[in-house]
Design a protein around this motif. Structure first.
Motif, PDB file in Angstrom:
ATOM      1  N   LEU A  48       0.806  -1.214   0.000  1.00  0.00           N
ATOM      2  CA  LEU A  48       0.000   0.000   0.000  1.00  0.00           C
ATOM      3  C   LEU A  48       0.846   1.273   0.000  1.00  0.00           C
ATOM      4  O   LEU A  48       0.319   2.376  -0.066  1.00  0.00           O
ATOM      5  CB  LEU A  48      -0.909   0.017   1.237  1.00  0.00           C
ATOM      6  CG  LEU A  48      -2.107  -0.924   1.192  1.00  0.00           C
ATOM      7  CD1 LEU A  48      -2.580  -1.251   2.600  1.00  0.00           C
ATOM      8  CD2 LEU A  48      -3.226  -0.307   0.382  1.00  0.00           C
ATOM      9  N   LEU A  50       2.750   2.236   2.541  1.00  0.00           N
ATOM     10  CA  LEU A  50       2.732   2.856   3.869  1.00  0.00           C
ATOM     11  C   LEU A  50       4.092   2.790   4.551  1.00  0.00           C
ATOM     12  O   LEU A  50       4.334   3.496   5.517  1.00  0.00           O
ATOM     13  CB  LEU A  50       1.685   2.185   4.776  1.00  0.00           C
ATOM     14  CG  LEU A  50       0.253   2.123   4.246  1.00  0.00           C
ATOM     15  CD1 LEU A  50      -0.676   1.545   5.294  1.00  0.00           C
ATOM     16  CD2 LEU A  50      -0.225   3.500   3.819  1.00  0.00           C
ATOM     17  N   PRO A  52       8.485   2.534   3.693  1.00  0.00           N
ATOM     18  CA  PRO A  52       9.457   2.666   2.601  1.00  0.00           C
ATOM     19  C   PRO A  52       9.912   1.287   2.128  1.00  0.00           C
ATOM     20  O   PRO A  52      10.148   0.401   2.957  1.00  0.00           O
ATOM     21  CB  PRO A  52      10.623   3.437   3.237  1.00  0.00           C
ATOM     22  CG  PRO A  52      10.213   3.809   4.610  1.00  0.00           C
ATOM     23  CD  PRO A  52       8.955   3.096   4.961  1.00  0.00           C
ATOM     24  N   ALA A  64      -2.021   9.149  -3.732  1.00  0.00           N
ATOM     25  CA  ALA A  64      -2.688   8.624  -2.534  1.00  0.00           C
ATOM     26  C   ALA A  64      -4.202   8.455  -2.713  1.00  0.00           C
ATOM     27  O   ALA A  64      -4.770   7.443  -2.311  1.00  0.00           O
ATOM     28  CB  ALA A  64      -2.399   9.537  -1.342  1.00  0.00           C
ATOM     29  N   TYR A  73      -8.088  -1.102   3.097  1.00  0.00           N
ATOM     30  CA  TYR A  73      -7.158  -1.800   3.976  1.00  0.00           C
ATOM     31  C   TYR A  73      -7.786  -1.953   5.359  1.00  0.00           C
ATOM     32  O   TYR A  73      -8.256  -0.993   5.952  1.00  0.00           O
ATOM     33  CB  TYR A  73      -5.865  -0.995   4.054  1.00  0.00           C
ATOM     34  CG  TYR A  73      -4.832  -1.488   5.040  1.00  0.00           C
ATOM     35  CD1 TYR A  73      -4.461  -2.831   5.086  1.00  0.00           C
ATOM     36  CD2 TYR A  73      -4.201  -0.605   5.897  1.00  0.00           C
ATOM     37  CE1 TYR A  73      -3.512  -3.260   5.977  1.00  0.00           C
ATOM     38  CE2 TYR A  73      -3.231  -1.033   6.795  1.00  0.00           C
ATOM     39  CZ  TYR A  73      -2.891  -2.367   6.827  1.00  0.00           C
ATOM     40  OH  TYR A  73      -1.940  -2.795   7.718  1.00  0.00           O
TER      41      TYR A  73
ATOM     42  N   ARG B 135       9.696  12.784  10.529  1.00  0.00           N
ATOM     43  CA  ARG B 135       9.302  11.374  10.497  1.00  0.00           C
ATOM     44  C   ARG B 135       8.676  10.888  11.788  1.00  0.00           C
ATOM     45  O   ARG B 135       8.128   9.806  11.860  1.00  0.00           O
ATOM     46  CB  ARG B 135      10.551  10.509  10.208  1.00  0.00           C
ATOM     47  CG  ARG B 135      10.806  10.339   8.733  1.00  0.00           C
ATOM     48  CD  ARG B 135      10.285   8.973   8.304  1.00  0.00           C
ATOM     49  NE  ARG B 135      10.343   8.824   6.852  1.00  0.00           N
ATOM     50  CZ  ARG B 135      11.333   8.239   6.210  1.00  0.00           C
ATOM     51  NH1 ARG B 135      12.335   7.727   6.882  1.00  0.00           N
ATOM     52  NH2 ARG B 135      11.295   8.139   4.908  1.00  0.00           N
ATOM     53  N   ALA B 217      -2.554   3.684  10.437  1.00  0.00           N
ATOM     54  CA  ALA B 217      -2.351   2.868   9.235  1.00  0.00           C
ATOM     55  C   ALA B 217      -3.577   2.951   8.318  1.00  0.00           C
ATOM     56  O   ALA B 217      -3.451   3.190   7.111  1.00  0.00           O
ATOM     57  CB  ALA B 217      -2.079   1.422   9.632  1.00  0.00           C
ATOM     58  N   ALA B 218      -4.767   2.806   8.903  1.00  0.00           N
ATOM     59  CA  ALA B 218      -5.978   2.853   8.093  1.00  0.00           C
ATOM     60  C   ALA B 218      -6.155   4.238   7.477  1.00  0.00           C
ATOM     61  O   ALA B 218      -6.572   4.374   6.319  1.00  0.00           O
ATOM     62  CB  ALA B 218      -7.193   2.494   8.939  1.00  0.00           C
ATOM     63  N   SER B 220      -3.750   6.384   6.668  1.00  0.00           N
ATOM     64  CA  SER B 220      -2.801   6.519   5.556  1.00  0.00           C
ATOM     65  C   SER B 220      -3.323   5.795   4.336  1.00  0.00           C
ATOM     66  O   SER B 220      -3.219   6.296   3.214  1.00  0.00           O
ATOM     67  CB  SER B 220      -1.436   5.942   5.919  1.00  0.00           C
ATOM     68  OG  SER B 220      -1.020   6.405   7.156  1.00  0.00           O
ATOM     69  N   ALA B 221      -3.882   4.606   4.540  1.00  0.00           N
ATOM     70  CA  ALA B 221      -4.392   3.833   3.406  1.00  0.00           C
ATOM     71  C   ALA B 221      -5.584   4.532   2.761  1.00  0.00           C
ATOM     72  O   ALA B 221      -5.913   4.252   1.616  1.00  0.00           O
ATOM     73  CB  ALA B 221      -4.771   2.427   3.852  1.00  0.00           C
ATOM     74  N   MET B 222      -6.241   5.441   3.500  1.00  0.00           N
ATOM     75  CA  MET B 222      -7.358   6.180   2.912  1.00  0.00           C
ATOM     76  C   MET B 222      -6.901   7.482   2.274  1.00  0.00           C
ATOM     77  O   MET B 222      -7.713   8.331   1.922  1.00  0.00           O
ATOM     78  CB  MET B 222      -8.433   6.440   3.954  1.00  0.00           C
ATOM     79  CG  MET B 222      -9.363   5.250   4.075  1.00  0.00           C
ATOM     80  SD  MET B 222     -10.897   5.672   4.845  1.00  0.00           S
ATOM     81  CE  MET B 222     -10.388   5.812   6.514  1.00  0.00           C
ATOM     82  N   GLY B 223      -5.591   7.653   2.134  1.00  0.00           N
ATOM     83  CA  GLY B 223      -5.071   8.798   1.391  1.00  0.00           C
ATOM     84  C   GLY B 223      -4.594   9.942   2.266  1.00  0.00           C
ATOM     85  O   GLY B 223      -4.228  10.995   1.752  1.00  0.00           O
ATOM     86  N   VAL B 224      -4.583   9.766   3.596  1.00  0.00           N
ATOM     87  CA  VAL B 224      -4.079  10.819   4.480  1.00  0.00           C
ATOM     88  C   VAL B 224      -2.563  10.713   4.545  1.00  0.00           C
ATOM     89  O   VAL B 224      -2.030   9.649   4.841  1.00  0.00           O
ATOM     90  CB  VAL B 224      -4.660  10.663   5.898  1.00  0.00           C
ATOM     91  CG1 VAL B 224      -4.008  11.639   6.861  1.00  0.00           C
ATOM     92  CG2 VAL B 224      -6.160  10.857   5.874  1.00  0.00           C
TER      93      VAL B 224
END
Lengths: 244, 328
Positions: A48, A50, A52, A64, A73, B135, B217-218, B220-224
């Protein structure tokens, strides 16, 4: 739908994934199996984009928002941070889409997901107050509301009772039959063999076997991946594995 | 517009008007509004335009800023105990102001104190970015914020310790208690532009904060984008809280209690909580600022003292309700 070529992930100078090649096509329910720490979760995250990684993932290469419309996910953690209602929780799946939860298309998708997961009686209830199985269904409905061709689910049946496990895998099976692609990590080898159209065995960050259950769950493979021998009983409903 | 937002808007507007009409000068409603809008000769327009108007606008802006940033911090950290002071920027702003008072710099120019406080806030943001990095996760941000707050607290204590005379120490202590009294239009012009930029940055995070309900994680997977969200949030909170502290001093509990109180009214959605909490923060601070003028007009009761006095029991009540009712 999902194509990984030579995918590698290194964390703190330690390789976690090593040159993974894998693909998921429409209509497939791919079961990702392997011991704890084999890299199953990392594989999903890397696919995905998420974490590297080196190598190629068709999803990670997308912008994205496009990616969020291509793949939903379900992470292992099943986190719900606030006491939102089941309906509002499911509406979060519409975030990647233009209406953001309020358009007509959004309403249709949300209602369809609620109906499909049998959550109509729980619609206005606070998601955090539901049982673990009901929460899991609400979270799956959230992923369905995202209306993506591909679903990536990390241990979706962990912690569920046998009836909920079966219901969940039956749903995934029917989603695949409708043309979705799914990749699901799973520890129950018998259920994996029974419901998945194809299995991928991961060990030490590498794909050890990829194919039909009879090949992937062969004695030699289980010994190499898990360090166990398992008794295999074939029943009319599928094989049962008993580790000894 | 949602009903809760309408109610809060009306409430904040009414308290804004009430704030304009409260004060020792004893100006009537009609006379006061006429002097405010039409101006004219005599002391009345000066009182309305140069004493009460800046005070009311500051109450509105600082309260809204604290409510907004509190809601954003709680949403980002997924923790109902988070508050805008957590990132240490307000502590550093206070340290800058305290140093300006101690060195006598604040007496040289009207804006020397808020400018020094802004410098402190900027140093705080610099430290935060260095420590929490591009980071770092939310835990790194909290730890860095706590470290900076502790550093600022130690610096403030040192300045108090070394203050040359009791008067300077007194002035510092009173400034630290927070107040909107005797602020001028100059203070407004210094504080409002950065606060507006910060608020605009935070305004854009609503959807991302909603997505974070499902975990990082969810989301980020939704485009955030996690790093994009963190930058907007850190900069936004710093741009609101730094200037707010610079002109009004340290005002606690508003950013903690207001999002907490309003959460059930927006069905706990973090994005919807942002505008509600901004309006609620404005209403609460305006009300508190009216109260300090009415309760002990001759003793100069400090705003930060009152918000803490009201906020702490309110917070206890909320915790008690959470424990008994299971509602967060």
């Amino acid at each position: 739908m999902l194509t990984l070529r030579g995918l590698s992930v290194t964390r703190r100078n330690r390789p976690v994934l090593h040159g993974v090649n894998l693909s998921v096509r429409a209509g497939e329910l791919v079961g990702l199996i392997g011991p704890n720490g084999a890299g199953k979760s990392t594989l999903m995250e890397a696919a995905l984009g998420l974490v590297p990684c080196t190598g190629r993932s068709n999803l990670a290469a997308m912008p994205a928002t496009d990616r969020a419309r291509a793949a939903a996910y379900l992470p292992q953690s099943r986190e719900i941070a606030w006491p939102v209602s089941v309906e509002d929780l499911i509406a979060l799946g519409r975030i990647p889409w233009p209406g953001g939860g309020r358009s007509q298309a959004d309403r249709v998708a949300i209602d369809a997901a609620i109906a499909r997961m049998g959550l109509e009686p729980f619609r206005k209830r606070t998601a955090l107050r539901l049982s673990g199985g009901e929460q899991n269904r609400a979270l799956i409905a959230r992923a369905l509301a995202q209306e993506t061709p591909l679903l990536i689910a990390d241990e979706p049946i962990a912690g569920l009772d046998p009836a909920q496990q079966l219901a969940c895998l039956r749903l995934f099976r029917s989603l695949a039959a409708e043309g979705h692609g799914l990749i699901v990590s799973i520890h129950d080898l018998g259920l994996a063999a029974r419901f998945c159209t194809r299995l991928v065995l991961l060990a030490d960050g590498k794909v050890l076997a990829d194919g039909d259950a009879s090949v992937v769950l062969a004695d030699e493979m289980l010994r190499r991946a898990f360090g166990i021998t398992a008794r295999r009983f074939d029943t009319p409903d599928g094989p049962v594995f008993l580790p000894v | 517009m949602r009903p809760v937002l309408i109610v809060l808007t009306v409430l904040a507007a009414a308290l804004f008007a009430a704030s304009l009409l409260t004060g020792p000068a004893g100006i009537g409603t009609v006379d006061g509004l006429r002097a405010l809008i039409l101006g004219g000769e005599g002391p009345m327009p000066i009182v309305m335009r140069e004493i009460r108007l800046p005070r009311a606008i500051l109450g509105l802006a600082v309260g809204a800023g604290l409510g907004l940033t509190g809601a954003a911090m709680q949403g980002y950290l997924r923790n109902p105990l988070a508050e805008p002071g957590l990132i240490g920027v307000s502590g550093m702003a206070a340290l800058g102001a305290v140093i300006a008072i101690q060195t006598g710099l604040s007496a040289t120019a009207a804006l020397a104190l808020p400018a020094a406080a802004l410098l402190g806030a900027a140093i705080g943001v610099g430290l935060l970015v260095m420590l929490a990095g591009p980071r770092g996760g939310s835990i790194t941000l909290i730890l860095a914020g706590i470290a900076i707050s502790a550093l600022a607290g130690a610096g403030t204590a040192l300045v108090l310790n070394l203050s040359p005379n009791p008067y300077a120490a007194n002035e510092i202590v009173f400034w630290l208690m927070g107040s909107l009294a005797d602020r001028s239009m100059l203070h407004l012009w210094l504080a409002l532009p950065p606060m507006a930029v910060g608020a605009a940055l935070i305004w854009t995070t609503g959807r991302a904060l909603d997505a974070l309900t499902l975990g990082e994680a969810a989301a980020s997977a939704m485009g955030v984008s996690p790093s994009g969200l963190r930058w907007r949030l850190i900069l936004g909170v710093a741009l609101v809280v730094g200037p707010a502290t610079a002109v009004a001093g340290a005002i606690g509990f508003v950013g903690l209690v207001v999002p907490h109180m309003l959460r059930p009214w927006v069905r706990a959605r973090p994005g919807a909580l942002l505008p509600a909490s901004a309006l609620g923060g404005a209403a609460l601070l305006l009300a508190a600022d009216i109260a300090v003028r009415l309760i002990l007009p001759e003793r100069d009761l400090k705003l930060g003292v009152l918000t803490a006095l009201v906020g702490a029991p309110l917070f206890l009540h909320l915790i008690w309700k959470t424990r008994s009712g299971g509602r967060m």
